[in-house]
Design an enzyme around this catalytic site. Structure first.
Site, PDB file in Angstrom:
ATOM      1  N   SER A 194      33.767  36.230  40.770  1.00 46.44           N
ATOM      2  CA  SER A 194      32.923  36.895  41.774  1.00 46.44           C
ATOM      3  C   SER A 194      32.470  35.908  42.844  1.00 46.44           C
ATOM      4  O   SER A 194      32.554  34.696  42.641  1.00 46.44           O
ATOM      5  CB  SER A 194      31.684  37.476  41.065  1.00 46.44           C
ATOM      6  OG  SER A 194      30.646  37.754  41.975  1.00 46.44           O
ATOM      7  N   TYR A 225      24.007  38.261  36.270  1.00 40.52           N
ATOM      8  CA  TYR A 225      25.400  38.413  36.709  1.00 40.52           C
ATOM      9  C   TYR A 225      25.937  37.088  37.239  1.00 40.52           C
ATOM     10  O   TYR A 225      27.048  36.670  36.905  1.00 40.52           O
ATOM     11  CB  TYR A 225      25.445  39.484  37.793  1.00 40.52           C
ATOM     12  CG  TYR A 225      26.798  39.864  38.306  1.00 40.52           C
ATOM     13  CD1 TYR A 225      27.275  39.352  39.506  1.00 40.52           C
ATOM     14  CD2 TYR A 225      27.590  40.776  37.619  1.00 40.52           C
ATOM     15  CE1 TYR A 225      28.515  39.720  39.996  1.00 40.52           C
ATOM     16  CE2 TYR A 225      28.830  41.152  38.118  1.00 40.52           C
ATOM     17  CZ  TYR A 225      29.278  40.627  39.307  1.00 40.52           C
ATOM     18  OH  TYR A 225      30.503  41.000  39.806  1.00 40.52           O
TER      19      TYR A 225
HETATM   20  P1  NAP Z   1      33.137  49.204  37.743  1.00 41.95           P
HETATM   21  O1  NAP Z   1      33.594  50.189  38.753  1.00 41.95           O
HETATM   22  O2  NAP Z   1      31.731  49.265  37.239  1.00 41.95           O
HETATM   23  O3  NAP Z   1      34.155  49.236  36.479  1.00 41.95           O
HETATM   24  C1  NAP Z   1      33.901  48.380  35.393  1.00 41.95           C
HETATM   25  C2  NAP Z   1      34.667  48.931  34.207  1.00 41.95           C
HETATM   26  O4  NAP Z   1      34.388  48.136  33.044  1.00 41.95           O
HETATM   27  C3  NAP Z   1      34.230  50.368  33.879  1.00 41.95           C
HETATM   28  O5  NAP Z   1      35.336  51.144  33.498  1.00 41.95           O
HETATM   29  C4  NAP Z   1      33.298  50.131  32.707  1.00 41.95           C
HETATM   30  O6  NAP Z   1      33.149  51.243  31.866  1.00 41.95           O
HETATM   31  C5  NAP Z   1      34.034  49.020  31.975  1.00 41.95           C
HETATM   32  N1  NAP Z   1      33.169  48.383  30.976  1.00 41.95           N
HETATM   33  C6  NAP Z   1      31.857  48.090  31.091  1.00 41.95           C
HETATM   34  N2  NAP Z   1      31.411  47.539  29.957  1.00 41.95           N
HETATM   35  C7  NAP Z   1      32.466  47.486  29.096  1.00 41.95           C
HETATM   36  C8  NAP Z   1      32.637  47.024  27.759  1.00 41.95           C
HETATM   37  N3  NAP Z   1      31.633  46.518  27.051  1.00 41.95           N
HETATM   38  N4  NAP Z   1      33.863  47.132  27.190  1.00 41.95           N
HETATM   39  C9  NAP Z   1      34.897  47.678  27.882  1.00 41.95           C
HETATM   40  N5  NAP Z   1      34.802  48.137  29.164  1.00 41.95           N
HETATM   41  C10 NAP Z   1      33.591  48.031  29.750  1.00 41.95           C
HETATM   42  O7  NAP Z   1      33.328  47.735  38.306  1.00 41.95           O
HETATM   43  P2  NAP Z   1      34.352  47.180  39.399  1.00 41.95           P
HETATM   44  O8  NAP Z   1      33.666  47.136  40.726  1.00 41.95           O
HETATM   45  O9  NAP Z   1      35.683  47.843  39.239  1.00 41.95           O
HETATM   46  O10 NAP Z   1      34.435  45.661  38.896  1.00 41.95           O
HETATM   47  C11 NAP Z   1      35.392  45.279  37.931  1.00 41.95           C
HETATM   48  C12 NAP Z   1      35.202  43.790  37.730  1.00 41.95           C
HETATM   49  O11 NAP Z   1      35.232  43.137  39.008  1.00 41.95           O
HETATM   50  C13 NAP Z   1      33.853  43.428  37.101  1.00 41.95           C
HETATM   51  O12 NAP Z   1      34.030  42.308  36.257  1.00 41.95           O
HETATM   52  C14 NAP Z   1      32.999  43.022  38.317  1.00 41.95           C
HETATM   53  O13 NAP Z   1      31.971  42.119  37.963  1.00 41.95           O
HETATM   54  C15 NAP Z   1      34.039  42.357  39.164  1.00 41.95           C
HETATM   55  N6  NAP Z   1      33.746  42.284  40.600  1.00 41.95           N
HETATM   56  C16 NAP Z   1      33.478  43.411  41.313  1.00 41.95           C
HETATM   57  C17 NAP Z   1      33.269  43.281  42.704  1.00 41.95           C
HETATM   58  C18 NAP Z   1      32.973  44.466  43.581  1.00 41.95           C
HETATM   59  O14 NAP Z   1      32.591  44.236  44.758  1.00 41.95           O
HETATM   60  N7  NAP Z   1      33.122  45.683  43.107  1.00 41.95           N
HETATM   61  C19 NAP Z   1      33.374  42.035  43.317  1.00 41.95           C
HETATM   62  C20 NAP Z   1      33.618  40.911  42.520  1.00 41.95           C
HETATM   63  C21 NAP Z   1      33.828  41.052  41.163  1.00 41.95           C
HETATM   64  P3  NAP Z   1      31.863  52.183  32.148  1.00 41.95           P
HETATM   65  O15 NAP Z   1      32.274  53.087  33.255  1.00 41.95           O
HETATM   66  O16 NAP Z   1      31.591  52.889  30.861  1.00 41.95           O
HETATM   67  O17 NAP Z   1      30.722  51.269  32.557  1.00 41.95           O
HETATM   68  C1  GCO Z   2      25.994  42.398  44.397  1.00 34.91           C
HETATM   69  C2  GCO Z   2      27.412  42.864  44.237  1.00 34.91           C
HETATM   70  C3  GCO Z   2      28.320  41.669  43.994  1.00 34.91           C
HETATM   71  C4  GCO Z   2      29.734  42.130  43.781  1.00 34.91           C
HETATM   72  C5  GCO Z   2      30.645  40.983  43.575  1.00 34.91           C
HETATM   73  C6  GCO Z   2      30.700  40.059  44.751  1.00 34.91           C
HETATM   74  O1  GCO Z   2      25.087  43.111  43.913  1.00 34.91           O
HETATM   75  O2  GCO Z   2      25.826  41.345  45.022  1.00 34.91           O
HETATM   76  O3  GCO Z   2      27.527  43.798  43.185  1.00 34.91           O
HETATM   77  O4  GCO Z   2      27.869  40.945  42.898  1.00 34.91           O
HETATM   78  O5  GCO Z   2      29.822  42.946  42.657  1.00 34.91           O
HETATM   79  O6  GCO Z   2      30.393  40.307  42.394  1.00 34.91           O
HETATM   80  O7  GCO Z   2      31.752  39.145  44.523  1.00 34.91           O
END
Ligand code: NAP
Ligand code: GCO
Length: 266
Positions: A146, A159
């Protein structure tokens, strides 16, 4: 270098938490490159929805119910995958949650829950697949890090601690298992339009953009949120033989956020 080095034909990829969002987009890209897709999610309803969504996209995905924080469930899932699909060649530790709470208002239980899913989960998942990767003579682990692997901000203490730890877990798996031809790298997405960030993009009652939405637009050189699909190409690269000499690296796919001081407010 041959273009075929970017192909994943004959490889089995396991993506955690991949019923939708970033995990689904990455899995779809790996499938496009030829990988067999296996994914897990937290409950059967999500897994069923995920299988249907993959089918809609023309992908025959194998779905399993598994909580990545539960070591018994993870070991049972990996044993089932090895029986029913085959040995995992590529693991993408994608499952994750975030809690946006001022640190002094966050309970220790809430902090622990984020660390458990976002850091302990990748540890448990990686520990479960590495022995078979060693036996097979190769393996790829991709940890979804992230911006918060590098930067802090208000309300995301747990986080950021988890994602900073995930960066160092990535480097340690590289250090400990590189000699077995296992490459462990990270992808550090910028701000991606998914359900996880939906609260940060909600239109305000007066019809204006969310303040944080405007902030990210100003912090991103391209002046936009990124799409989950834009992570697929970097994931294919790190999952393929084209990156066999890349190890312990966090590839930031952030549109330049980490390089940019931000646009001057008008
Ligand atoms: P999301 O839409 O919240 O999807 C996360 C998925 O992980 C959901 O299907 C969730 O299921 C599942 N999950 C949560 N807890 C779990 C567990 N204990 N065991 C198995 N599955 C579990 O998140 P996303 O935005 O796609 O993000 C995916 C990854 O990218 C995460 O690691 C997040 O930190 C990272 N990330 C996201 C962003 C962003 O801007 N979106 C940026 C940087 C990094 P539920 O629906 O039941 O919660
Ligand atoms: C926040 C956002 C971010 C993104 C991502 C950025 O609240 O700042 O959720 O944390 O999820 O991790 O890289």
């Amino acid at each position: 270098m041959k273009m075929n080095d970017f192909r994943l034909d004959g490889k089995i990829a396991l993506i955690t938490g991949a019923s939708y969002g970033i995990g689904f987009a990455i899995a779809s890209g790996l499938a496009e490159a030829g990988a067999t897709i296996v994914f897990n999610d937290i409950n059967q309803d999500l897994v069923n929805k995920g299988v249907a969504a993959y089918k809609e996209a023309g992908i025959h995905a194998h779905g399993y119910v598994c909580d990545v924080t539960n070591e018994d469930q993870v070991n049972e899932m990996i044993a089932a995958i090895e029986r029913e699909v085959g040995v995992v060649d590529i693991l993408v530790n994608n499952a994750g949650i975030i809690k946006r709470i001022p640190m002094i208002e966050m309970t220790a239980a809430q902090f622990r829950q984020v660390i458990d899913i976002d850091l302990n989960g990748p540890f448990i998942m990686s520990k479960a697949v590495i022995p078979s990767m060693i036996k097979k003579g190769h393996g790829k682990i991709i940890n979804i890090c992230s911006m918060m692997s590098e930067l802090g901000r208000e309300t995301v203490s747990a986080y950021a601690a988890a994602k900073g730890g995930l960066k160092m877990l990535t480097r340690n798996i590289c250090s400990e298992y590189g000699e077995f031809n296992i490459q462990c790298n990270g992808i550090g997405p910028g701000y991606i339009a998914t359900p996880q960030t939906a609260p940060l993009r909600e239109t305000q009652p007066d019809g204006s953009r969310h303040p944080f939405d405007q902030f990210i637009i100003a912090k991103t050189p391209a002046g936009r949120w990124l799409e989950a699909e834009e992570l697929a190409g970097p994931a294919v690269f790190l999952a393929s033989d084209a990156s066999n000499a890349v190890n312990g690296h966090i590839l930031y796919v952030d549109g330049g956020i980490l390089a940019y001081i931000g646009k001057q407010p008008k």
